[in-house]
Design a protein around this motif. Structure first.
Motif, mmCIF file in Angstrom:
data_model
loop_
_atom_site.group_PDB
_atom_site.id
_atom_site.type_symbol
_atom_site.label_atom_id
_atom_site.label_comp_id
_atom_site.label_asym_id
_atom_site.label_seq_id
_atom_site.Cartn_x
_atom_site.Cartn_y
_atom_site.Cartn_z
ATOM 1 N N THR A 1 -0.562 11.173 -7.791
ATOM 2 C CA THR A 1 -2.154 10.376 -7.272
ATOM 3 C C THR A 1 -1.779 9.972 -5.942
ATOM 4 O O THR A 1 -3.953 9.027 -5.848
ATOM 5 C CB THR A 1 -2.542 9.934 -8.581
ATOM 6 N N GLY A 2 -1.181 8.401 -6.000
ATOM 7 C CA GLY A 2 -0.818 7.390 -4.980
ATOM 8 C C GLY A 2 -1.480 5.958 -5.703
ATOM 9 O O GLY A 2 -1.142 5.263 -4.669
ATOM 10 N N TYR A 3 -1.631 6.062 -7.061
ATOM 11 C CA TYR A 3 -1.771 5.146 -7.721
ATOM 12 C C TYR A 3 -1.023 5.475 -9.323
ATOM 13 O O TYR A 3 -0.883 6.265 -9.963
ATOM 14 C CB TYR A 3 -3.416 4.075 -8.298
ATOM 15 N N ALA A 4 -0.976 4.034 -10.744
ATOM 16 C CA ALA A 4 -0.690 3.855 -11.576
ATOM 17 C C ALA A 4 -0.980 4.327 -12.616
ATOM 18 O O ALA A 4 -2.588 4.724 -12.528
ATOM 19 C CB ALA A 4 0.056 2.484 -11.816
ATOM 20 N N VAL B 1 4.337 5.238 -6.370
ATOM 21 C CA VAL B 1 4.209 4.832 -7.847
ATOM 22 C C VAL B 1 5.568 5.157 -8.877
ATOM 23 O O VAL B 1 4.988 6.527 -8.349
ATOM 24 C CB VAL B 1 2.449 4.764 -7.830
ATOM 25 N N ASN C 1 4.355 11.673 -10.269
ATOM 26 C CA ASN C 1 2.901 11.084 -10.135
ATOM 27 C C ASN C 1 3.059 11.111 -8.708
ATOM 28 O O ASN C 1 3.472 10.714 -7.656
ATOM 29 C CB ASN C 1 3.428 10.227 -10.012
ATOM 30 N N GLU D 1 0.761 -0.985 -0.090
ATOM 31 C CA GLU D 1 -0.247 0.118 -0.194
ATOM 32 C C GLU D 1 1.024 1.309 -0.052
ATOM 33 O O GLU D 1 0.851 2.313 -0.188
ATOM 34 C CB GLU D 1 -1.029 0.172 1.531
ATOM 35 N N GLY E 1 -6.538 5.672 -16.084
ATOM 36 C CA GLY E 1 -5.615 4.894 -14.516
ATOM 37 C C GLY E 1 -5.842 3.194 -15.107
ATOM 38 O O GLY E 1 -5.446 2.543 -15.749
ATOM 39 N N GLU E 2 -4.883 2.367 -13.071
ATOM 40 C CA GLU E 2 -5.200 1.250 -13.246
ATOM 41 C C GLU E 2 -6.817 0.186 -13.473
ATOM 42 O O GLU E 2 -5.808 -0.599 -13.600
ATOM 43 C CB GLU E 2 -4.071 1.395 -12.118
ATOM 44 N N ASP E 3 -7.546 1.063 -13.297
ATOM 45 C CA ASP E 3 -8.475 0.845 -12.985
ATOM 46 C C ASP E 3 -9.371 1.026 -14.113
ATOM 47 O O ASP E 3 -10.352 0.517 -14.615
ATOM 48 C CB ASP E 3 -10.059 1.345 -11.796
#
Length: 315
Positions: free
Chosen positions: A66-69, A48, A64, A44, A111-113
Motif C-alpha cells: 500500500t505504501g503506508y503503515a 513500510v 504490504n 518517503e 491505517g496510519e491516519d
C-alpha cells in the motif's frame, strides 16, 4: 599620493570580502537544505512493514504494497453476524447463500491516519503468499488458495463517486452488470479495448458509462492505461489470426487429401464420378482461454473452428 593609493587598495579588499561572505553563507545554507530534502526523500521511500495477522494456528505475514503503515486487529468470528445478515438481506430468497456470506473470519485493518478497513468472509489459514494493496482508496488482499488459484478479498465499504469521470479501457471481454455483484444481471458484454467513462468505485467494482448503459465492471479488468489495453487487443488479434491460419491450413490439407484420392483413382483406371458426400462437420482448431472476467468465479474459452467460425464456452 602613496597614502591615497594604499587607502584605495584597502577599500577594494574589504569590499571583496563583504561580497564573498553572503555567497559562502548561501552555499552552506544550500548544502543544509539538500541534506534536509535528502532525508525527507529517504523517509518517503522507506519501506513500510508487512502486515501481521494472528490466526488460530500461525502468525501470517501479508506483504504490504500500500505504501503506508497498517496495523491488523484480532480476527473475529463472523458467525455471530449470521442472523443480522439474514435480516438485512431481505431480498435474497436463498437463505443458504446468506448464511454462506456470513461465514468465515472478520478482520479490521487500521491505517496510519486512523482509517479502519473491514474485511469479511475470510479464511487466512488457507492463504499462500498474501499481498495487501490499495486501489482507488480501497484495500484488497490477494492470495493463492489451497488449490494454488489466485483469489482476493476486498474490504467492506460504501461506494464512492468521482468528481470527474475517468477515461478507462477494458482489459478483456467483460459483462457490464446492473449492480456491483457477480450474480447481478448482465446489461451488456463489451469487448477488450473498449473506452468507457468511470464515474464511481466500489470495493471490487468500477461503475462505468458506455454507449447507452450504466453499470459495473469488475475492477481487475479495467484500467486507465490505454497502452495496456492496446497490448491486450493486439494479443487477442494475434491469437485469433493464428487460430484462423490453423483452420485454413487444416482445410487446405483436407482438400489436398481429396485431390490425392482422386488422382490415385484415375491412375488405377477405376475412376468413378465421386458420390456427393455429406458436408464435412466442422471441428475445433484453436482455443483461447480467458480467466474470470467479471468476478463471477468462472471464465470462458474462445474457440475457432475449421470453417472459420468462432464460439464461446464458459468454464
Amino acid at each position: 599620493m602613496k597614502k591615497k593609493l594604499i587607502t584605495k587598495i584597502l577599500s577594494i579588499s574589504v569590499a571583496g570580502a563583504v561580497a564573498l561572505t553572503p555567497a559562502a553563507a548561501f552555499g552552506a545554507q544550500t548544502e543544509e537544505n539538500t541534506q534536509t530534502e535528502s532525508a525527507e526523500a529517504a523517509d518517503e521511500t522507506k519501506e513500510v512493514e508487512d502486515l501481521k495477522i494472528k490466526t488460530e494456528t500461525q502468525e501470517l505475514t501479508v506483504k504490504n504494497q500500500t505504501g503506508y503503515a497498517l496495523t491488523a486487529g484480532e480476527l473475529e468470528d463472523a458467525a455471530d453476524e449470521t442472523e443480522d445478515a439474514k435480516a438485512e438481506d431481505t431480498k435474497t430468497e436463498d437463505t443458504a447463500e446468506t448464511t454462506e456470506k456470513a461465514q468465515g473470519k472478520m478482520l479490521t485493518v487500521t491505517g496510519e491516519d486512523g482509517t479502519e478497513h473491514v474485511f469479511k468472509n475470510m479464511d487466512p489459514d488457507s492463504w499462500t503468499e498474501p499481498v495487501i494493496y490499495d486501489e482507488y482508496g480501497f484495500l484488497y488482499i490477494k492470495y493463492e488458495n489451497k488449490d494454488k488459484k489466485e483469489e482476493e478479498v476486498a474490504e467492506t465499504a460504501e461506494e464512492k463517486e468521482w468528481g470527474e469521470p475517468l477515461t478507462m479501457y477494458l482489459l478483456s471481454n467483460v459483462n457490464v452488470r446492473e449492480k456491483a455483484d457477480k450474480e447481478s444481471k448482465s446489461l451488456k458484454v463489451l469487448s477488450t479495448g473498449t473506452e468507457v467513462k468511470g464515474i464511481s468505485v466500489a470495493p471490487g467494482w468500477i461503475k462505468v458509462q458506455a454507449d447507452d448503459i450504466t453499470g459495473y465492471v469488475y475492477h481487475t479488468y479495467i484500467t486507465e492505461n490505454k497502452e495496456a489495453a492496446d497490448a491486450k487487443v493486439k494479443a487477442e488479434q494475434e491469437a485469433k489470426a493464428q487460430a484462423e491460419a490453423a483452420a485454413a491450413q487444416a482445410a487446405a490439407a483436407q482438400a489436398q487429401q481429396s485431390q490425392n484420392n482422386y488422382d490415385y483413382s484415375q491412375d488405377q483406371g477405376s475412376y468413378q464420378e465421386p458420390a456427393q458426400s455429406a458436408p464435412q462437420e466442422k471441428y475445433e482448431v484453436g482455443r483461447q482461454q480467458y480467466d474470470d472476467c467479471d468476478g463471477s468465479g468462472h471464465g470462458y474459452y474462445e474457440i475457432t473452428y475449421s470453417d472459420g467460425s468462432v464460439g464461446y464456452e464458459e468454464y
